[in-house]
Write a protein that holds these residues in place. Structure first.
Motif, short mmCIF file in Angstrom:
data_model
loop_
_atom_site.label_atom_id
_atom_site.label_comp_id
_atom_site.label_asym_id
_atom_site.label_seq_id
_atom_site.Cartn_x
_atom_site.Cartn_y
_atom_site.Cartn_z
N ILE A 15 17.14 -7.91 13.68
CA ILE A 15 17.90 -8.72 14.62
C ILE A 15 16.99 -9.28 15.72
CG2 ILE A 15 18.55 -6.78 16.07
CD1 ILE A 15 21.28 -8.14 16.46
N VAL A 16 15.93 -8.53 16.07
CA VAL A 16 15.00 -9.01 17.08
C VAL A 16 14.29 -10.27 16.61
CG1 VAL A 16 13.11 -7.53 16.30
CG2 VAL A 16 13.17 -8.32 18.67
N ASP A 17 14.05 -10.38 15.30
CA ASP A 17 13.40 -11.57 14.75
C ASP A 17 14.33 -12.78 14.83
OD1 ASP A 17 11.13 -9.99 13.96
OD2 ASP A 17 12.32 -9.29 12.26
N LEU A 33 27.36 -12.18 15.83
CA LEU A 33 27.63 -11.49 14.57
C LEU A 33 28.97 -10.76 14.60
CD1 LEU A 33 24.11 -9.96 13.88
CD2 LEU A 33 25.24 -11.69 12.50
N SER A 34 29.25 -10.10 15.73
CA SER A 34 30.43 -9.24 15.77
C SER A 34 31.69 -9.96 16.20
CB SER A 34 30.18 -8.07 16.74
OG SER A 34 30.10 -8.54 18.08
N ALA A 61 27.92 -2.42 8.19
CA ALA A 61 28.67 -1.63 9.16
C ALA A 61 28.84 -2.40 10.46
CB ALA A 61 27.97 -0.31 9.42
N ALA A 62 27.79 -3.15 10.84
CA ALA A 62 27.88 -3.93 12.06
C ALA A 62 28.89 -5.07 11.90
CB ALA A 62 26.51 -4.49 12.43
N GLU A 147 23.15 -4.62 16.33
CA GLU A 147 23.73 -5.79 15.69
C GLU A 147 25.22 -5.92 15.99
OE1 GLU A 147 22.87 -5.28 11.58
OE2 GLU A 147 20.72 -5.62 11.81
N ALA A 148 25.89 -4.79 16.12
CA ALA A 148 27.33 -4.79 16.36
C ALA A 148 27.68 -4.98 17.83
CB ALA A 148 27.95 -3.49 15.85
N GLY A 149 26.67 -5.03 18.70
CA GLY A 149 26.95 -5.16 20.11
C GLY A 149 27.42 -3.88 20.75
N VAL A 150 27.17 -2.74 20.10
CA VAL A 150 27.57 -1.44 20.63
C VAL A 150 26.43 -0.90 21.50
CG1 VAL A 150 28.14 0.94 20.03
CG2 VAL A 150 29.08 -0.94 18.69
#
Length: 348
Positions: A15-17, A33-34, A61-62, A147-150
Motif C-alpha cells: 500500500i505504501v507503493d 479502498l475501504s 480482509a481489508a 489497507e482497511a484504515g484500521v
C-alpha cells in the motif's frame, strides 16, 4: 529494514507503493479502498490508476471491512503467559473501558504467520483498532489493517511501517545503563542473553530483532566506552527455558562471564535458576540484570536487579493512540518513547 514479501517469485506491491505513486498518504489510499471515509473523485481516480499501474492486489480482509464500529481493540502478543503482556493489556483497558471499548487479547506464539492470520481474523471481526507486540522485524503483518484504515499501534519498534503509530522504550539507553551498572560493580567480562537470532551461530554478532537489538546495542556501547572489546551475545527464545539454555552456553565457555544482562526478567529468572542449580552463587559467581520489572523479579531469591519499564503506562498510551486515530482518522501516526529506571536488588 522490514522483510519483503514475494508472490509467485515477484516482490509484492504494498500500500505504501500505491500511496507514493498516487502522491497521497497511506491513510487516503486506505480510505479509498475501504470506503469508510469520503475521498474526492479526483483522488479516488489517482489511487485507482496507481493500483492498476502497479498491479496492486488489496488484501481481501481489508476490502471486506465494512459496517458499524464494534468497540473492540485487538491486542496481539507473542506469549500471554509472560506477565509483561497482561500488565500491558490492563493499561490499555484503563483507557478503553471508560470510552466503552474492550480489549480482545490474542497470543501469536511469536510466529509471523500466526500474527498475519490473527490480523486478518480480527479484521473479519471488524475490530476498531489493533495493537501488535513482539520481537520481530516484519511490519508487513499489519498491512491488511493499514489497507482497511484500521488504526494500528506497534509496541517496541522505533522505525515503523508507514501509517503505524508506535509505543517504545528507550531500549538502547536501558541496555547501556544496565551494563554500566555491572561495570560499576567491578565486572569486566559481561555477557548478554538476547532474543532470537535471524541467522547465524548462537554466540554471534548483531542479528537480533526488535527491542533485543536495541538493548544489545546499548550493551555494546557501554562496553566500548569502557574500553572492553570482549563481548558475548547469546541468542535464544525469550522465555525462562531460553534463559537457562543461554546460561548453560555461557558457563560452558573456557572463560565464563562474571555478569549477564538478560533481555527480560523471564529470561533472567531462567538464567538465575540454571546458575543456582549448578551450585553457583548469585551475585558472587555471576551477577544478573533483567528487564521489565515484572512482579516475579522481586519475589525470586535472590531478588532480581532489573530495568523497570512503565508497562501499564505504555498500554495506556497505546490505547489513547488508538482512540485518537478512531476519532480523527486523518491524524498522522505518532511515536511515544518511554524511559527506564534501574531497580537494584540482590542479584548484582
Amino acid at each position: 529494514m522490514a522483510a519483503r514479501r514475494f508472490v509467485d517469485g515477484k516482490q509484492r506491491v504494498r500500500i505504501v507503493d500505491v500511496a507514493a505513486r498516487a502522491g497521497v498518504s497511506i491513510t487516503t489510499v486506505s480510505h479509498a479502498l475501504s470506503g469508510r471515509r469520503p475521498v474526492s473523485e479526483a483522488t479516488r481516480e489517482r489511487v485507482q490508476r496507481a493500483i492498476e499501474e502497479l498491479s496492486y492486489r488489496p488484501n481481501e480482509a481489508a476490502r471486506s471491512l465494512r459496517g458499524q464500529p464494534t468497540t473492540t481493540v485487538a491486542v496481539i502478543v507473542p506469549d500471554i503467559t509472560n506477565p509483561f503482556y497482561p500488565q500491558l493489556a490492563r493499561g490499555m483497558q484503563d483507557v478503553l473501558s471508560p470510552k466503552g471499548y474492550q480489549a480482545l487479547i490474542c497470543s501469536s506464539d511469536a510466529e509471523p504467520v500466526s500474527r498475519r492470520e490473527i490480523v486478518e481474523q480480527m479484521l473479519a471481526r471488524r475490530v476498531d483498532g489493533i495493537c501488535i507486540s513482539g520481537y520481530y522485524d516484519d511490519h508487513t503483518d499489519a498491512e491488511p489493517a493499514v489497507e482497511a484504515g484500521v488504526p494500528v499501534v506497534l509496541f517496541g519498534h522505533r522505525a515503523p511501517y508507514p501509517g503505524i503509530s508506535t509505543v517504545t522504550t528507550d531500549d538502547i539507553g536501558a541496555g547501556r545503563l544496565a551494563t554500566e551498572h555491572l561495570l560499576s560493580r567491578g565486572h569486566e567480562r559481561i555477557a548478554f542473553i538476547s532474543g532470537p537470532s535471524i541467522s547465524g551461530p548462537s554466540i554471534s554478532g548483531p542479528s537480533d530483532v526488535g527491542p533485543p537489538a536495541d538493548r544489545v546495542a546499548g550493551y555494546r556501547a557501554a562496553l566500548e566506552s569502557a574500553g572492553i572489546a570482549d563481548e558475548l551475545v547469546v541468542h535464544g527464545p525469550v522465555s525462562r527455558e531460553g534463559g537457562a539454555a543461554g546460561m548453560r552456553q555461557l558457563l560452558a565457555l573456557d572463560h565464563p562471564p562474571q555478569a549477564v544482562v538478560c533481555t527480560n526478567d523471564f529470561v533472567a529468572i531462567g538464567a538465575m535458576q540454571e546458575a543456582l542449580d549448578r551450585g553457583l552463587d548469585v551475585p558472587g559467581d555471576v551477577a544478573l540484570v533483567g528487564f521489565d520489572d515484572i512482579d516475579a523479579a522481586a519475589l525470586v531469591r535472590p531478588a532480581l536487579t532489573t530495568m523497570a519499564v512503565a508497562i501499564r503506562r505504555q498500554g495506556q498510551a497505546a490505547a489513547q493512540l488508538i482512540l485518537d486515530r478512531i476519532a480523527n482518522p486523518d491524524q498522522p501516526p505518532q511515536a511515544t518513547l518511554f524511559g527506564t529506571d534501574l531497580v537494584q536488588r540482590q542479584s548484582t
